[in-house]
Design a protein around this motif. Structure first.
Motif, PDB file in Angstrom:
ATOM      1  N   LEU A   1      34.261  53.823  13.921  1.00 25.28           N
ATOM      2  CA  LEU A   1      35.687  54.091  13.755  1.00 25.28           C
ATOM      3  C   LEU A   1      36.519  53.258  14.725  1.00 25.28           C
ATOM      4  O   LEU A   1      37.581  52.734  14.359  1.00 25.28           O
ATOM      5  CB  LEU A   1      35.962  55.583  13.965  1.00 25.28           C
ATOM      6  CG  LEU A   1      37.421  56.033  13.827  1.00 25.28           C
ATOM      7  CD1 LEU A   1      37.950  55.717  12.434  1.00 25.28           C
ATOM      8  CD2 LEU A   1      37.545  57.535  14.105  1.00 25.28           C
ATOM      9  N   ARG A   2      36.035  53.100  15.941  1.00 24.45           N
ATOM     10  CA  ARG A   2      36.749  52.293  16.925  1.00 24.45           C
ATOM     11  C   ARG A   2      36.839  50.837  16.479  1.00 24.45           C
ATOM     12  O   ARG A   2      37.872  50.182  16.661  1.00 24.45           O
ATOM     13  CB  ARG A   2      36.061  52.379  18.279  1.00 24.45           C
ATOM     14  CG  ARG A   2      36.318  53.690  19.025  1.00 24.45           C
ATOM     15  CD  ARG A   2      35.576  53.729  20.331  1.00 24.45           C
ATOM     16  NE  ARG A   2      35.880  54.938  21.085  1.00 24.45           N
ATOM     17  CZ  ARG A   2      35.260  55.296  22.218  1.00 24.45           C
ATOM     18  NH1 ARG A   2      34.309  54.521  22.713  1.00 24.45           N
ATOM     19  NH2 ARG A   2      35.610  56.410  22.836  1.00 24.45           N
TER      20      ARG A   2
ATOM     21  N   ALA B   1      28.207  59.809  17.961  1.00 22.40           N
ATOM     22  CA  ALA B   1      28.547  58.640  18.770  1.00 22.40           C
ATOM     23  C   ALA B   1      28.558  57.375  17.913  1.00 22.40           C
ATOM     24  O   ALA B   1      29.433  56.515  18.070  1.00 22.40           O
ATOM     25  CB  ALA B   1      27.541  58.488  19.913  1.00 22.40           C
ATOM     26  N   ARG B   2      27.613  57.267  16.988  1.00 25.92           N
ATOM     27  CA  ARG B   2      27.572  56.101  16.112  1.00 25.92           C
ATOM     28  C   ARG B   2      28.812  56.067  15.197  1.00 25.92           C
ATOM     29  O   ARG B   2      29.409  55.008  14.976  1.00 25.92           O
ATOM     30  CB  ARG B   2      26.297  56.122  15.273  1.00 25.92           C
ATOM     31  CG  ARG B   2      26.136  54.873  14.400  1.00 25.92           C
ATOM     32  CD  ARG B   2      24.865  54.914  13.577  1.00 25.92           C
ATOM     33  NE  ARG B   2      23.683  54.876  14.424  1.00 25.92           N
ATOM     34  CZ  ARG B   2      22.849  55.898  14.616  1.00 25.92           C
ATOM     35  NH1 ARG B   2      23.063  57.055  14.015  1.00 25.92           N
ATOM     36  NH2 ARG B   2      21.805  55.766  15.385  1.00 25.92           N
TER      37      ARG B   2
ATOM     38  N   SER C   1      19.488  63.241  16.320  1.00 21.17           N
ATOM     39  CA  SER C   1      20.323  64.039  17.214  1.00 21.17           C
ATOM     40  C   SER C   1      21.755  64.071  16.697  1.00 21.17           C
ATOM     41  O   SER C   1      22.327  63.006  16.410  1.00 21.17           O
ATOM     42  CB  SER C   1      20.292  63.456  18.623  1.00 21.17           C
ATOM     43  OG  SER C   1      21.269  64.061  19.439  1.00 21.17           O
ATOM     44  N   PRO C   2      22.378  65.219  16.565  1.00 21.78           N
ATOM     45  CA  PRO C   2      23.782  65.289  16.129  1.00 21.78           C
ATOM     46  C   PRO C   2      24.706  64.484  17.053  1.00 21.78           C
ATOM     47  O   PRO C   2      25.623  63.813  16.588  1.00 21.78           O
ATOM     48  CB  PRO C   2      24.097  66.784  16.164  1.00 21.78           C
ATOM     49  CG  PRO C   2      22.768  67.453  16.011  1.00 21.78           C
ATOM     50  CD  PRO C   2      21.784  66.566  16.721  1.00 21.78           C
TER      51      PRO C   2
END
Length: 232
Positions: A65-66, A59-60, A53-54
């Motif tokens: 990045l967070r 989200a991953r 799923s895009p």
């Protein structure tokens, strides 16, 4: 006639016997081939696989990045805290320079070094201005009521003299250093008070526990008790 019949019967019997033997013979077992098709067991075909799923992939990526940003922010905060600690100590040293220049003003003028004093005073003001730009302040509480600064100073000793009508800071060995609204260095002071009465003696703190530091020497004044420092 008889000879022909015998011959025919014998041939027929031999033929039938041979055929019967052929029908009852055990067939030879074929050698097992480990690489043959019989080595593959039947398995159910896999079901249809959903494509990635895009939204899930985005989200991953955002989560990773967070993590990187959080680690970088913690490192930056630690470095900034160390820098401001050094700057706070610089403010304390600048306060000492103020006191030394004030003390040296007269002797320098008498020695014909008035211009040297002026140049040093310019440097002093520049240092104070730079510290003010960083919101770092060294405060001298001398002359202030003790109750007004009791929470941000360590009392080295008490001085009971007739010249004091109330409890006030009589002398400052180390300034109160503030980083914004936060005190990062406690002041080190001598508190003046009216003459003691009864069994109280000069140098003892009134009420018994108002100063746990009255026996501290001035040479130790810069060492603030870590457990008494407010959180930065």
């Amino acid at each position: 006639m008889s000879s022909s019949a015998d011959t025919s019967g014998t041939a027929s019997a031999d033929t039938s016997g041979t055929a019967g033997a052929a029908d009852t013979a055990v067939p030879e077992t074929a050698e097992h081939d480990p690489d043959g098709w019989e080595a593959f067991a039947e398995r159910p075909a896999p079901g249809a696989m959903d494509p990635p799923s895009p939204d899930r992939e985005v989200a991953r990526a955002v989560q990773q990045l967070r993590k990187v940003l959080d680690a970088s922010r913690r490192q930056t905060d630690d470095q900034l805290s160390a820098v401001r600690e050094v700057v706070a100590d610089l403010a304390r040293q600048a306060w000492r320079l103020d006191a030394l220049l004030l003390e040296a003003a007269g002797p320098l003028r008498e020695a014909g070094k008035g211009n040297l004093h002026k140049r040093l005073d310019v440097v002093r003001k520049e240092i104070r201005d730079r510290l003010a730009d960083l919101d770092i302040e060294a405060e001298d509480p001398t002359g202030r009521p003790f109750d007004a600064v009791a929470d941000v100073v360590d009392v080295l000793r008490w001085r009971h003299e007739p010249g004091f009508t109330t409890e006030e800071v009589a002398e400052t060995y180390e300034p109160i250093v503030r980083d914004g609204s936060v005190v990062v260095r406690y002041g080190q002071v001598v508190v003046g008070a009216p003459p003691a009465t009864g069994d109280d003696e000069d140098g003892a703190a009134p009420d018994g526990d108002r100063s746990a530091e009255h026996d501290t020497t001035p040479d130790e004044a810069h060492q603030v008790r870590a457990e008494d420092r407010p959180e930065a």
